[in-house]
Design a protein around this motif. Structure first.
Motif, short mmCIF file in Angstrom:
data_model
loop_
_atom_site.label_atom_id
_atom_site.label_comp_id
_atom_site.label_asym_id
_atom_site.label_seq_id
_atom_site.Cartn_x
_atom_site.Cartn_y
_atom_site.Cartn_z
N GLY A 117 0.81 -1.22 0.00
CA GLY A 117 0.00 0.00 0.00
C GLY A 117 0.84 1.27 0.00
O GLY A 117 0.60 2.19 -0.78
N ALA A 118 1.85 1.29 0.90
CA ALA A 118 2.67 2.50 0.99
C ALA A 118 3.44 2.72 -0.31
O ALA A 118 3.58 3.86 -0.78
N ASP A 312 -6.82 7.50 -2.17
CA ASP A 312 -6.09 6.39 -1.56
C ASP A 312 -7.13 5.33 -1.17
O ASP A 312 -7.78 5.42 -0.13
N GLN A 315 -7.16 0.82 1.44
CA GLN A 315 -7.99 0.09 2.41
C GLN A 315 -9.46 0.07 2.01
O GLN A 315 -10.13 -0.95 2.11
N LYS A 341 -3.89 -4.08 -0.69
CA LYS A 341 -4.53 -4.91 0.34
C LYS A 341 -5.41 -6.03 -0.24
O LYS A 341 -4.91 -7.02 -0.72
N ARG A 483 -11.58 -1.12 15.37
CA ARG A 483 -11.90 -1.24 13.95
C ARG A 483 -12.25 -2.69 13.63
O ARG A 483 -11.58 -3.59 14.12
N1 F0G Z 1 -3.00 3.78 2.56
C1 F0G Z 1 -3.99 3.44 3.40
C2 F0G Z 1 -5.31 4.13 3.25
C3 F0G Z 1 -3.79 2.47 4.38
O1 F0G Z 1 -4.79 2.16 5.20
C4 F0G Z 1 -2.53 1.85 4.48
C5 F0G Z 1 -2.25 0.90 5.55
C6 F0G Z 1 -1.53 2.22 3.57
C7 F0G Z 1 -1.80 3.19 2.62
C8 F0G Z 1 -0.19 1.58 3.60
O2 F0G Z 1 -0.28 0.25 3.21
O3 F0G Z 1 0.74 -1.09 5.05
O4 F0G Z 1 0.58 -2.01 2.73
O5 F0G Z 1 2.16 -0.20 3.25
N2 F0G Z 1 -2.98 0.78 6.57
C9 F0G Z 1 -2.77 -0.11 7.72
C10 F0G Z 1 -3.83 0.19 8.77
C11 F0G Z 1 -1.42 -0.17 8.24
O6 F0G Z 1 -3.61 0.04 9.98
O7 F0G Z 1 -4.90 0.57 8.37
P1 F0G Z 1 0.87 -0.81 3.59
#
Ligand code: F0G
Length: 520
Positions: A117-118, A312, A315, A341, A483
């Motif tokens: 995700g990041a 974004d 999630q 995800k 959550r």
């Molecule tokens: N963007 C969103 C909206 C997210 O919820 C997350 C991660 C990321 C980017 C980054 O993704 O972990 O694969 O690098 N959310 C997790 C959470 C960590 O607790 O909701 P990642």
């Protein structure tokens, strides 16, 4: 000593240990994760944390699993970089038609694949800055051509304010004015860029994405990098839309223009905002669905700033909120969509940025690649996942709304029964949250202590796990919010179990029975 604790996460592990979350899961299947208790017996745990939203169809979905096995047997390549990659092509075709359908955008998208995700958000931001740099380069080239074409015999006609900006006097020679102009314009172009994000935003933990994440714990230490992110509340977004020129969101160069043999300088707007980032439903920040009014304001802000709007959906997307992209639910008309995800179906790590064709900066695909992006295996799994979710007469995606309604109703009822304990219940699709009231004012000293340590949500999660075999976690940036991200296969008996657990917890909090909350 456990190697994970010593070699990987010494600090976090201690916290997990102290609240009874230090389980070692050795198996995952459907709605469950499994660990062994101190007697060596297998314990089945209902997983409502859901891989932070990644397991929308549960763990190891059999249909996806059998296709996955086929791919392994057929030796579908994983490492065929620098070739024409069929899997990515097929997945893009599917994503393109679904996205065009949901967003009502006909010209199509281009896709850039990643693994997390990041990384997906980082690449979205990188593309946005790449596009901005091309735009600025073209403007600078035009200015250079303008300077070069100026006849050295011509004199300048400067407004008093322009004399001040350039630091020259009315009597300065054309040569001196030109030098000052070039210097001034270069400074304007070199002003650092600005990112716009929302309050409670979470976009990942890489350098840029962490800097666009609201909670200071993720970014305060990055301040010397000097990356400017403005975090806006819904109210401020609206205020800026109406008073855009007062917020320092653009630079202004001066462009020479010859009129009747005299050089005048006219203002030339330089875009400083790289992009506006928004999660259609904020997850990590405490489950905050954006509403249609804010979405409309964000659309307008994007139009005024001429920058891309990035949804974004790491999630909220890939089906979690009932659509491929939750932006469509609220009319957020984004230019980029980031997915990850759940797109990996719980089997593979995959992410993708979908960019409207009209916004693609040419050449980006030459400077961006990732060893693990675009692999055939992950792309095929993601394609199977989307087909499972959206195809057929009675598509699986319909279950998102059905279960959301059932679970949401139970949470709403709890809120009505325990208004002294539950502050709010928020949900969209299968991304749900309960916000508990702060217990800082509790009559119990121990409760006050829990509030001071910001650990209420963690204690509730520990109780649900040890007393009810239900796995949840508070959202990282908002520790009073629990959550829930269940799978589409959640059953009524699971909902009843959760209801029983939460009822007991609410009573425990109401009567400040800390002993009960800490006891398994
Ligand atoms: N963007 C969103 C909206 C997210 O919820 C997350 C991660 C990321 C980017 C980054 O993704 O972990 O694969 O690098 N959310 C997790 C959470 C960590 O607790 O909701 P990642």
């Amino acid at each position: 000593m456990d190697n994970y604790i010593t070699l990987c996460k010494p600090t976090l592990s201690k916290a997990l240990l102290s609240i009874g979350l230090d389980k070692k899961y050795f198996k995952a299947s459907g709605n469950y994760l499994y660990y062994r208790n101190s007697q060596g017996e297998e314990v089945e745990v209902l997983d409502l944390l859901g891989g932070y939203g990644a397991t929308l169809i549960g763990h190891f979905h059999p249909q996806i699993g059998s296709r996955y096995k086929d791919y392994i047997e057929q030796k579908v390549p994983f490492h065929n970089q620098f070739s024409i990659r069929e899997g990515a092509g097929e997945l893009s075709t599917l994503l393109n038609s679904r996205l065009c359908h949901e967003t009502n955008y006909r010209d199509g998208f281009q896709f850039c694949y990643t693994s997390t995700g990041a990384e997906t958000m980082e690449i979205a931001l990188k593309h946005a800055e790449y596009a901005r740099s091309l735009e600025l380069n073209a403007m600078q080239q035009q200015l250079k051509a303008d300077y070069d074409s100026l006849n050295p015999q011509y004199s300048y006609h400067l407004l008093p304010q322009q004399e001040r900006l350039l630091g020259v006097s009315r009597l300065a020679s054309s040569h001196v004015i030109k030098q000052a102009l070039v210097r001034y314009n270069t400074e304007q172009f070199n002003k650092h860029p600005i990112f716009i994000a929302l309050e409670n935003a979470f976009h990942g933990k890489m350098m840029l994405t962490a800097n666009c994440t609201h909670h200071p714990m993720y970014r305060a230490f990055l301040r010397c990098l000097n990356i400017e992110t403005r975090f806006l509340s819904a109210h401020v977004v609206n205020e800026i839309v109406h008073n855009i020129e007062h917020h320092g969101l653009w630079g202004e160069a001066l462009q020479p223009e010859v009129i009747d043999g005299v050089i005048h300088l006219k203002p030339l707007i330089i875009r400083r905002v790289v992009a506006i980032l928004a999660e259609p439903v904020q997850g990590e920040g405490g489950v905050w669905p954006l509403n249609a009014t804010v979405a409309e304001d964000l659309n307008k802000l994007r139009d005024s700033l001429h920058c891309p709007l990035i949804a974004d959906e790491v999630q909220s997307g890939s089906g979690r909120c009932g659509m491929l992209v939750a932006a469509s639910n609220i009319g957020l008309n984004a230019d980029y969509y980031a997915l990850s995800k759940a797109l990996g179906a719980g089997y593979v790590k995959i992410g993708v940025v979908a960019i409207k064709k009209s916004h693609i900066a040419s050449g980006f695909d030459l400077i961006q690649s990732s060893t693990f992006g675009e692999d055939d295996l992950s792309c095929k799994v993601a394609r199977d996942y989307l087909e499972l979710l959206f195809n057929g007469d009675d598509p699986l995606i319909k279950r998102v709304g059905k279960i959301s309604e059932q679970l949401g109703k139970i949470l709403d009822q709890l809120k009505n029964r325990f208004p002294d304990v539950i502050k709010d219940v928020r949900y969209q699709g299968l991304l749900l949250g309960i916000e508990f009231n702060d217990v800082a004012e509790s009559s119990s000293y121990l409760m006050q202590n829990i509030a001071a340590q910001r650990s209420l949500g963690y204690i509730i999660a520990g109780h649900l796990l040890n007393a009810y075999n239900i796995r949840v976690a508070p959202s990282g940036s908002s520790e009073n919010v629990l959550r829930f991200e269940p799978s589409v296969y959640l059953e009524q008996r699971h909902i009843s179990l959760l209801q029983r657990g939460l009822e007991r917890i609410c009573l425990g909090i109401r009567y400040a029975d800390v002993g009960f909350l800490l006891r398994p």
